[in-house]
Design an enzyme around this catalytic site. Structure first.
Site, mmCIF file in Angstrom:
data_model
loop_
_atom_site.group_PDB
_atom_site.id
_atom_site.type_symbol
_atom_site.label_atom_id
_atom_site.label_comp_id
_atom_site.label_asym_id
_atom_site.label_seq_id
_atom_site.Cartn_x
_atom_site.Cartn_y
_atom_site.Cartn_z
ATOM 1 N N ASN A 1 0.831 -1.207 0.000
ATOM 2 C CA ASN A 1 0.000 0.000 0.000
ATOM 3 C C ASN A 1 0.864 1.254 0.000
ATOM 4 O O ASN A 1 1.969 1.274 0.526
ATOM 5 C CB ASN A 1 -0.924 0.011 1.211
ATOM 6 N N HIS B 1 5.651 -0.614 -2.968
ATOM 7 C CA HIS B 1 5.096 0.089 -4.136
ATOM 8 C C HIS B 1 5.107 1.605 -3.994
ATOM 9 O O HIS B 1 4.393 2.299 -4.701
ATOM 10 C CB HIS B 1 3.669 -0.425 -4.416
ATOM 11 N N ALA C 1 -10.270 -7.724 8.069
ATOM 12 C CA ALA C 1 -9.011 -7.589 8.797
ATOM 13 C C ALA C 1 -9.202 -6.829 10.112
ATOM 14 O O ALA C 1 -8.603 -7.176 11.131
ATOM 15 C CB ALA C 1 -7.978 -6.881 7.922
HETATM 16 P P1 OAD Z 1 -6.204 -6.256 -4.408
HETATM 17 O O1 OAD Z 1 -7.278 -5.258 -4.676
HETATM 18 O O2 OAD Z 1 -5.701 -7.074 -5.550
HETATM 19 O O3 OAD Z 1 -6.676 -7.266 -3.287
HETATM 20 C C1 OAD Z 1 -7.302 -6.823 -2.114
HETATM 21 C C2 OAD Z 1 -7.607 -8.037 -1.277
HETATM 22 O O4 OAD Z 1 -8.161 -7.580 -0.054
HETATM 23 C C3 OAD Z 1 -8.619 -9.001 -1.905
HETATM 24 O O5 OAD Z 1 -8.114 -10.315 -1.807
HETATM 25 C C4 OAD Z 1 -9.877 -8.832 -1.026
HETATM 26 O O6 OAD Z 1 -10.597 -10.038 -0.876
HETATM 27 C C5 OAD Z 1 -9.259 -8.404 0.292
HETATM 28 N N1 OAD Z 1 -10.106 -7.579 1.177
HETATM 29 C C6 OAD Z 1 -10.998 -6.608 0.851
HETATM 30 N N2 OAD Z 1 -11.520 -6.038 1.940
HETATM 31 C C7 OAD Z 1 -10.952 -6.652 3.016
HETATM 32 C C8 OAD Z 1 -11.070 -6.505 4.445
HETATM 33 N N3 OAD Z 1 -11.872 -5.603 4.992
HETATM 34 N N4 OAD Z 1 -10.326 -7.323 5.227
HETATM 35 C C9 OAD Z 1 -9.484 -8.253 4.683
HETATM 36 N N5 OAD Z 1 -9.333 -8.428 3.357
HETATM 37 C C10 OAD Z 1 -10.040 -7.643 2.527
HETATM 38 O O7 OAD Z 1 -5.017 -5.447 -3.679
HETATM 39 P P2 OAD Z 1 -3.464 -5.839 -3.527
HETATM 40 O O8 OAD Z 1 -3.319 -7.296 -3.326
HETATM 41 O O9 OAD Z 1 -2.911 -4.920 -2.514
HETATM 42 O O10 OAD Z 1 -0.045 -1.960 -7.177
HETATM 43 O O11 OAD Z 1 -2.932 -5.441 -4.961
HETATM 44 C C11 OAD Z 1 -1.557 -5.501 -5.216
HETATM 45 C C12 OAD Z 1 -1.131 -4.344 -6.088
HETATM 46 O O12 OAD Z 1 -1.951 -4.262 -7.258
HETATM 47 C C13 OAD Z 1 -1.296 -2.984 -5.460
HETATM 48 O O13 OAD Z 1 -0.233 -2.635 -4.601
HETATM 49 C C14 OAD Z 1 -1.356 -2.072 -6.632
HETATM 50 C C15 OAD Z 1 -2.249 -2.882 -7.534
HETATM 51 O O14 OAD Z 1 -2.080 -2.646 -8.898
HETATM 52 C C16 OAD Z 1 0.483 -0.758 -7.415
HETATM 53 O O15 OAD Z 1 -0.103 0.297 -7.232
HETATM 54 C C17 OAD Z 1 1.872 -0.804 -7.919
#
Ligand code: OAD
Ligand code: ZN
Length: 250
Positions: free
Chosen positions: A103, A120, A231
């Protein structure tokens, strides 16, 4: 909620001295910051190749800046939620707590976490694409496209698609992942590499892997224990000092 697994995870936590939290957009969802994938995910509505891509920034810096100014506002108005706070609280009971985050919202530091590796970047930092000078939020945000003293374009210090991750943060993250007792994956889809490699480094090194997410992910199979819920609800319960049962967790 699997009570037996919850007890097992609690016991591992109670006996651990070093813990890594590997976090993604889901950890900030309850702070009002949209995730990228899934229902209402940013990338389901907007195109990453237009907004998180250097060539497009050079072609259309105004559009990219309009988007990041909006995101800066969302981040500025947000506050750490119980998940960020529980992670920061963990510093009181483990010898070593490392937060490795994908994040860019700075919420782990604002919650009080000390060792935070941002894979990132950080939306509160910016730099000139010509001379590399760094700017915090001391850029003229009224400008459609902020410019450096040297005349170069200023961009947000965020890793865009196809770009390298900050080298030292990546290396330090790998070392922490390979050396922890417990590795907690929180709110990430685990599909963006090389960041997601951290999970494999921890697994290879024998860490106990816990996943906290509202749903199953591509990396759930690597976890020793998965807890499906928000979370902000699950983490405070999992990390709290007294050893209550996991009932009513979700
Ligand atoms: P994603 O949007 O891909 O995934 C978010 C995850 O959080 C999903 O698996 C949801 O199920 C979960 N989620 C949502 N709400 C939640 C909650 N309240 N409690 C627990 N889990 C929850 O986001 P990232 O995995 O962070 O890159 O994505 C990785 C990267 O892709 C980011 O850093 C960004 C993006 O493109 C850059 O900006 C370089
Ligand atoms: Zn410059």
């Amino acid at each position: 909620m699997n009570d037996e697994k919850f007890q097992e995870a609690k016991e591992k936590i109670n006996n651990a001295s070093s813990i890594v939290f590997f976090t993604g957009a889901g950890v900030s969802a309850e702070s009002g910051i949209a995730t990228f994938r899934g229902v209402d995910g940013i990338w389901t509505k907007l195109k990453p190749e237009e907004l998180a891509n250097f060539d497009n920034f050079l072609k259309n810096p105004e559009m990219v800046w309009a988007w990041y100014k909006y995101r800066k506002e969302v981040v500025n108005e947000s506050k750490p939620n119980p998940a960020h706070l529980a992670i920061a609280e963990a510093q009181k009971r483990f010898t070593e707590v490392t937060v490795i985050t994908q994040n860019i919202d700075n919420l782990h530091r604002r919650a009080g976490s000390k060792t935070v590796y941002e894979l990132h970047g950080n939306i509160q930092r910016n730099y000139c694409v010509k001379c590399g000078t760094f700017y915090n939020n001391d850029i003229d945000i009224e400008d459609k496209v902020p410019k450096c003293k040297c005349g170069g374009l200023i961009r947000p210090d965020i890793v865009w698609f196809g770009e390298m991750l900050p080298e030292s943060e990546f290396e330090l993250s790998e070392i922490a992942s390979r050396n922890c007792d417990i590795f907690v994956i929180v709110g990430t889809s685990g599909v963006v590499y090389p960041a997601a490699n951290m999970i494999f480094y921890a697994k290879e090194s024998g860490a106990y892997i816990i996943e906290v997410n509202i749903e199953r992910t591509e990396v759930s199979y690597l976890a020793n224990a998965s807890f499906f819920g928000k979370a902000g609800t699950v983490l405070p319960r999992l990390l709290e000092l007294d050893d209550n049962s996991g009932q009513n967790l979700l």
